[in-house]
Design a protein around this motif. Structure first.
Motif, PDB file in Angstrom:
ATOM      1  N   UNK A 581      66.025  39.924  48.440  1.00 47.06           N
ATOM      2  CA  UNK A 581      65.332  40.689  49.852  1.00 47.06           C
ATOM      3  C   UNK A 581      64.067  40.595  49.396  1.00 47.06           C
ATOM      4  N   UNK A 582      63.371  39.402  49.684  1.00 44.76           N
ATOM      5  CA  UNK A 582      62.164  39.075  49.584  1.00 44.76           C
ATOM      6  C   UNK A 582      61.279  40.125  50.329  1.00 44.76           C
ATOM      7  N   UNK A 583      60.144  40.511  49.629  1.00 47.26           N
ATOM      8  CA  UNK A 583      59.185  41.444  49.929  1.00 47.26           C
ATOM      9  C   UNK A 583      59.815  42.893  50.523  1.00 47.26           C
ATOM     10  N   UNK A 584      61.153  43.047  50.208  1.00 49.89           N
ATOM     11  CA  UNK A 584      61.920  44.000  50.780  1.00 49.89           C
ATOM     12  C   UNK A 584      62.329  44.085  52.182  1.00 49.89           C
ATOM     13  N   UNK A 585      61.969  42.905  52.716  1.00 51.67           N
ATOM     14  CA  UNK A 585      62.167  42.815  54.221  1.00 51.67           C
ATOM     15  C   UNK A 585      62.762  41.491  54.801  1.00 51.67           C
ATOM     16  N   UNK A 586      62.534  40.498  54.070  1.00 49.08           N
ATOM     17  CA  UNK A 586      62.719  39.185  54.548  1.00 49.08           C
ATOM     18  C   UNK A 586      64.283  38.557  54.201  1.00 49.08           C
ATOM     19  N   UNK A 587      65.164  39.377  53.491  1.00 46.65           N
ATOM     20  CA  UNK A 587      66.238  38.892  53.126  1.00 46.65           C
ATOM     21  C   UNK A 587      65.774  37.758  51.976  1.00 46.65           C
ATOM     22  N   UNK A 588      67.068  36.843  51.816  1.00 49.02           N
ATOM     23  CA  UNK A 588      66.645  35.795  50.946  1.00 49.02           C
ATOM     24  C   UNK A 588      65.763  34.700  51.211  1.00 49.02           C
ATOM     25  N   UNK A 589      65.357  34.718  52.585  1.00 51.80           N
ATOM     26  CA  UNK A 589      64.395  33.516  53.078  1.00 51.80           C
ATOM     27  C   UNK A 589      63.174  33.958  52.580  1.00 51.80           C
ATOM     28  N   UNK A 590      62.273  32.658  52.668  1.00 52.14           N
ATOM     29  CA  UNK A 590      60.734  33.050  52.404  1.00 52.14           C
ATOM     30  C   UNK A 590      60.171  33.262  51.026  1.00 52.14           C
ATOM     31  N   UNK A 591      60.974  32.919  50.016  1.00 49.00           N
ATOM     32  CA  UNK A 591      60.949  33.110  48.618  1.00 49.00           C
ATOM     33  C   UNK A 591      59.568  32.450  48.176  1.00 49.00           C
ATOM     34  N   UNK A 592      59.771  30.897  48.357  1.00 51.46           N
ATOM     35  CA  UNK A 592      58.745  30.078  47.933  1.00 51.46           C
ATOM     36  C   UNK A 592      57.279  30.444  48.743  1.00 51.46           C
ATOM     37  N   UNK A 593      57.476  30.499  49.951  1.00 51.59           N
ATOM     38  CA  UNK A 593      56.237  30.791  50.618  1.00 51.59           C
ATOM     39  C   UNK A 593      55.418  32.070  50.193  1.00 51.59           C
ATOM     40  N   UNK A 594      56.324  33.018  49.904  1.00 49.66           N
ATOM     41  CA  UNK A 594      55.796  34.421  49.178  1.00 49.66           C
ATOM     42  C   UNK A 594      55.180  34.119  47.995  1.00 49.66           C
ATOM     43  N   UNK A 595      56.046  33.354  47.024  1.00 48.16           N
ATOM     44  CA  UNK A 595      55.467  32.992  45.687  1.00 48.16           C
ATOM     45  C   UNK A 595      54.173  32.366  45.941  1.00 48.16           C
ATOM     46  N   UNK A 596      53.835  31.463  46.810  1.00 48.22           N
ATOM     47  CA  UNK A 596      52.390  30.835  46.854  1.00 48.22           C
ATOM     48  C   UNK A 596      51.525  31.515  47.310  1.00 48.22           C
ATOM     49  N   UNK A 597      51.815  32.727  47.980  1.00 49.64           N
ATOM     50  CA  UNK A 597      50.767  33.555  48.455  1.00 49.64           C
ATOM     51  C   UNK A 597      50.290  34.227  47.104  1.00 49.64           C
ATOM     52  N   UNK A 598      51.346  34.883  46.430  1.00 49.03           N
ATOM     53  CA  UNK A 598      51.247  35.670  45.260  1.00 49.03           C
ATOM     54  C   UNK A 598      50.525  34.702  44.209  1.00 49.03           C
ATOM     55  N   UNK A 599      50.658  33.609  43.888  1.00 47.47           N
ATOM     56  CA  UNK A 599      50.155  32.654  42.960  1.00 47.47           C
ATOM     57  C   UNK A 599      48.704  32.460  43.124  1.00 47.47           C
ATOM     58  N   UNK A 600      48.078  32.750  44.503  1.00 45.68           N
ATOM     59  CA  UNK A 600      46.778  32.765  44.587  1.00 45.68           C
ATOM     60  C   UNK A 600      45.940  33.926  44.126  1.00 45.68           C
ATOM     61  N   UNK A 601      46.600  34.899  44.170  1.00 44.58           N
ATOM     62  CA  UNK A 601      45.888  36.232  43.289  1.00 44.58           C
ATOM     63  C   UNK A 601      45.864  35.846  41.819  1.00 44.58           C
ATOM     64  N   UNK A 602      47.190  34.911  41.430  1.00 41.97           N
ATOM     65  CA  UNK A 602      46.951  34.779  39.834  1.00 41.97           C
ATOM     66  C   UNK A 602      45.847  33.790  39.489  1.00 41.97           C
ATOM     67  N   UNK A 603      45.456  32.685  40.579  1.00 41.71           N
ATOM     68  CA  UNK A 603      44.511  31.921  40.430  1.00 41.71           C
ATOM     69  C   UNK A 603      43.114  32.447  40.330  1.00 41.71           C
ATOM     70  N   UNK A 604      42.945  33.875  41.071  1.00 38.85           N
ATOM     71  CA  UNK A 604      41.713  34.290  41.049  1.00 38.85           C
ATOM     72  C   UNK A 604      41.419  35.170  39.935  1.00 38.85           C
ATOM     73  N   UNK A 605      42.261  35.654  39.120  1.00 38.92           N
ATOM     74  CA  UNK A 605      42.141  36.611  38.134  1.00 38.92           C
ATOM     75  C   UNK A 605      41.696  35.607  36.840  1.00 38.92           C
TER      76      UNK A 605
END
Length: 605
Positions: A581-605
Motif C-alpha cells: 500500500x504505497x504511501x498508505x494510499x496507492x495500493x500496490x501501484x506506484x512503488x518505483x515512481x515513489x522510490x525515484x522521488x525518495x531517492x532524490x532526498x538521498x542524493x541531497x544528503x
C-alpha cells in the motif's frame, strides 16, 4: 520549494509520482497518475506516454509542467516479455478413421452401432442389418423425419448423422427416438457401408464409451492391437457431448511428436535441452545454467525460429547491433492447446501437449539517455536517469505501513516478474525474471480456445458468474446473488464477467467451472512458480526461510486472487506476504515512481 517527479516506465503502464521538497529537506507527496505506456518499454516512443502521465499528475495539484524542478526516470532496459506456444504433439487421422464431434445441440442419448448408410441409398438397405444414416444439408428436416418414420418398421436404423444443425428438429418428429449427431461439415467424406458407432451424452454430461478405448473396442468388437490403435481417438474425444468413430481397415490414427528443437542456455557453461522434454526439465536446466548471458535455439526448428523472431523484433525497435541483443531468461510452462485434427471430417480439435514460453530480451546499451534528452528539450526542465527499477521499487515499498528492513519485494507486471531484497544496512539484491501477466493471458486464451486475447485479458482480471434468471446469478464461489433491477435478457443463461463497467458476456459456450480452473491454473503456473524462482535467487543463501517479509507491488498485485495464492504458497515458510500500500494510499501501484522521488532526498544528503 521544489516539485520532483518520479517516472516509472513499465511494460504496460507508465506511472508518475510528484513530491515537494522543502528547503529543510522535508518531502511531501502530492499526487500520482498512470497511463498506458506508448511504444516498447525503454524506447523513445515512451516520451508521449510520460508527458501524458506527468500532465495528469500536475493537473491534480493545479500546476503546469513548467512548474517541475526535475524529472527522474527509472533505468528502463528495453525488455520484450514475448510469449510463444509450441505444440509438442498432434493427432493425425487418415482414411476417415473418425469424426469426433462436439455440436451444441445433438439430440437423443445413448450409443448406436451400424453400417454407414448414405441417405440417397436408403432403398438399397436390407432388413436385418443395423444402419446409421448420414444425411446432407440438401434434405430438409421434415423430409428426413418423414422418411425415417416410414422405414422404421422395415429397416433397423439405429442412429442419424446430419450435416445441417437440425438434430433437435428431426428428433422431435421421430416416432422411434434415436441418437442424432449434426453439424458434420464434410459428411460427403463418410464411406458408405463402413461399420461405425455414435454416442450422444445426456444434457450436462459428456460421452463415456467413445472416450474410452475399451468402450470403442466393446462397440466395434476390436482385438487388442486394434484397441491400442484407437487410443488417440479416445483421447481426442474426452469431454465431448457427442462423437462418431468409424471402423475402417485401412484407417490409421497416430499421435505424432513434433520436432520442437533444442534450447541452448549460455551461462557458466552451455546447456542444451529439447523443448519436448517439457517445462519442468527446461526450468531445471535454466536453474542449473546459473547467470545466463544468452539463450538461443536450434536452427530451423520451432523454438529456434521463435527466439530469432524475438531478437529481430527488438532489433527493429533499437539501433543496437544484433550481437548485443540477448535473451537472458525464459519461463516455460506445460499446457494443453486445442489443435485441429489432421484428417478429421468436421473441423474437430484435440487438446495436444504444448509448452508456453515467455522470454526476456535485453540490449547492451540503454537508450534511456536519449529519452531523457528528448524530455528535457520538450519540457524545458532537468531530466535524469536516476535508478534501477528493483532498487526504486524497494524504496517505494517501504512506504507501506507495517513494513521494516530487511524487506523483500515482488514486482509483478505484464512481461516480467522482478524481485529484490533490501537488507538492514540498505544493500539491495535483485533479479529480473521472464513471465508475468501476458503469459497468463496467452495460456488462458490457448487452453480455452478463445482466439481473442482481449477476452482472455478480461477473464484473467475479473471474477465470473452464471446468470440463472433475470433476477439472480450464481457466483463462481457458489454464492447466489439477487438483484433488484432485471438483468438484461442477453445475459440470461450465460457466463459473464463482473467488471467495474458492468457485465461482459463470454460468447463461447464454456462451463464456468472450466474457465475458473484454467484461469487459476495459469496464474499458479506463472506467478506462483516465478515468485518462488525469483525470491530464491535474491534470498540470503538462496533460502526462502531467510526472508521474513514480502511486499507485492506492480499491476498484477492488484489482481483479485494472485496475492491470496502467494500468501498460501508462502505460508509454510512463515513469510508475511501481502499487497503493498504505497504511501498508505496507492495500493500496490506506484512503488518505483515513489522510490525515484525518495531517492532524490538521498542524493541531497
Amino acid at each position: 520549494m521544489r516539485l520532483i517527479a518520479g517516472v516509472d516506465i513499465g511494460n504496460s503502464t507508465t506511472e508518475v509520482c510528484v513530491g515537494e521538497v522543502s528547503e529543510n529537506g522535508t518531502l511531501t507527496f502530492h499526487a500520482g497518475s498512470s497511463c498506458p505506456t506508448t511504444g516498447t518499454k525503454g524506447t523513445v516512443e515512451n516520451v508521449h506516454g510520460i508527458k501524458t502521465a506527468l500532465s495528469q499528475a500536475m493537473e491534480k495539484i493545479g500546476k503546469t509542467l513548467d512548474s517541475l524542478y526535475c524529472v527522474r526516470l527509472n533505468e528502463a532496459a528495453p525488455v520484450i516479455g514475448d510469449t510463444a506456444m509450441e505444440t509438442l504433439t498432434e493427432t493425425i487421422i487418415t482414411d476417415s478413421s473418425m469424426i469426433g464431434h462436439n455440436p451444441a445441440t445433438p439430440a437423443g442419448a445413448g450409443q448406436a452401432v451400424g453400417e454407414i448408410l448414405v441417405y440417397e441409398h436408403l432403398m438399397r438397405a436390407v432388413k436385418d442389418t443395423p444402419y446409421i444414416v448420414a444425411v446432407s444439408r440438401e434434405h430438409p428436416y421434415e423430409e428426413i423425419a418423414a422418411q425415417i418414420n416410414l422405414l422404421a418398421d422395415r429397416l433397423q436404423i439405429t442412429g442419424l448423422i446430419l450435416q445441417a444443425d437440425e438434430a433437435v428438429l428431426v428428433y422431435n418428429r421421430l416416432h422411434k427416438k434415436l441418437p442424432i449427431i449434426d453439424e458434420v461439415l464434410h459428411i460427403d467424406r463418410l464411406p458408405d457401408g463402413v461399420l461405425a458407432t455414435i454416442e450422444v451424452a445426456l444434457p450436462g454430461q459428456t460421452i463415456r464409451m467413445l472416450s474410452n478405448p475399451y468402450g470403442i473396442a466393446t462397440l466395434l468388437q476390436l482385438n487388442a492391437e486394434e484397441t491400442r490403435a484407437v487410443t488417440p481417438i479416445a483421447k481426442s474425444l474426452i469431454g465431448k457431448r457427442s462423437a462418431v468413430v468409424l471402423k475402417t481397415p485401412g484407417g490409421n490414427v497416430h499421435e505424432n511428436v513434433l520436432p520442437a528443437g533444442e534450447i541452448y542456455l549460455n551461462g557458466k557453461e552451455t546447456i542444451s535441452i529439447n523443448l519436448d522434454e517439457g517445462a519442468e526439465k527446461i526450468m531445471k536446466a535454466v536453474s542449473a545454467a546459473g547467470d545466463i548471458y544468452d539463450i538461443s535455439g536450434q536452427s530451423d526448428t520451432n523454438v529456434g525460429n521463435m527466439f530469432t523472431r524475438i531478437k529481430q523484433g527488438m532489433s527493429q525497435l533499437d539501433p543496437t547491433s544484433a550481437s548485443d541483443i540477448r535473451i537472458t531468461d525464459i519461463l516455460a510452462v506445460d499446457t494443453l492447446a486445442p489443435v485441429l485434427i489432421s484428417g478429421a471430417l468436421a473441423g474437430e480439435t484435440c487438446l495436444e501437449k504444448a509448452v508456453g514460453i515467455a522470454a526476456m530480451v535485453k540490449t547492451q546499451k540503454l537508450p534511456m539517455q536519449e529519452i531523457a534528452a528528448r524530455l528535457k528539450t520538450e519540457l524545458g526542465t532537468d531530466v535524469t536517469v536516476a535508478g534501477v527499477e528493483a532498487v526504486m521499487a524497494s524504496l517505494g515499498a517501504l512506504t507501506t505501513p507495517g513494513t521494516k528492513l530487511p524487506l523483500a519485494i515482488l514486482d509483478m507486471g505484464g512481461g516480467s516478474t522482478d524481485a529484490a531484497v533490501i537488507s538492514e544496512n540498505g544493500q539491495v539484491t535483485m533479479t529480473h525474471q521472464a513471465g508475468a501477466g501476458e503469459l497468463v493471458s496467452m495460456l488462458i486464451e490457448t487452453e480455452l480456445g478463445l482466439g481473442d486475447r482481449r477476452i482472455a485479458e478480461q477473464i484473467k482480471k475479473y471474477p465470473l458468474a452464471k446468470v440463472e434468471s433475470l433476477f439472480h446469478m450464481r457466483m463462481e464461489n457458489g454464492q447466489m446473488t439477487f438483484v433488484e433491477d432485471s438483468i438484461d435478457p442477453r445475459f440470461f443463461g450465460r457466463v459473464i464477467l463482473l467488471t467495474e463497467n458492468g457485465y461482459v458476456r463470454i460468447e463461447q459456450d464454456i462451463p464456468m467451472e472450466k474457465i475458473v480452473q484454467v484461469r487459476r491454473d495459469a496464474k499458479r503456473k506463472v506467478f506462483t512458480a516465478n515468485a518462488f524462482r525469483a525470491l530464491k535467487k535474491v534470498a540470503p543463501c538462496h533460502d526462502l526461510k531467510n526472508i521474513s517479509n514480502v511486499v507485492l507491488v506492480g499491476g498484477s498485485a492488484q489482481d483479485f486472487e494472485i496475492p491470496e495464492m502467494l500468501m498460501e504458497a508462502f505460508a509454510e515458510y512463515r513469510i508475511v506476504c501481502g499487497r503493498g500500500n504505497i504511501r498508505g494510499t496507492e495500493g500496490p501501484r506506484n512503488a518505483v515512481a515513489t522510490g525515484l522521488v525518495l531517492s532524490y532526498i538521498g542524493k541531497q544528503i
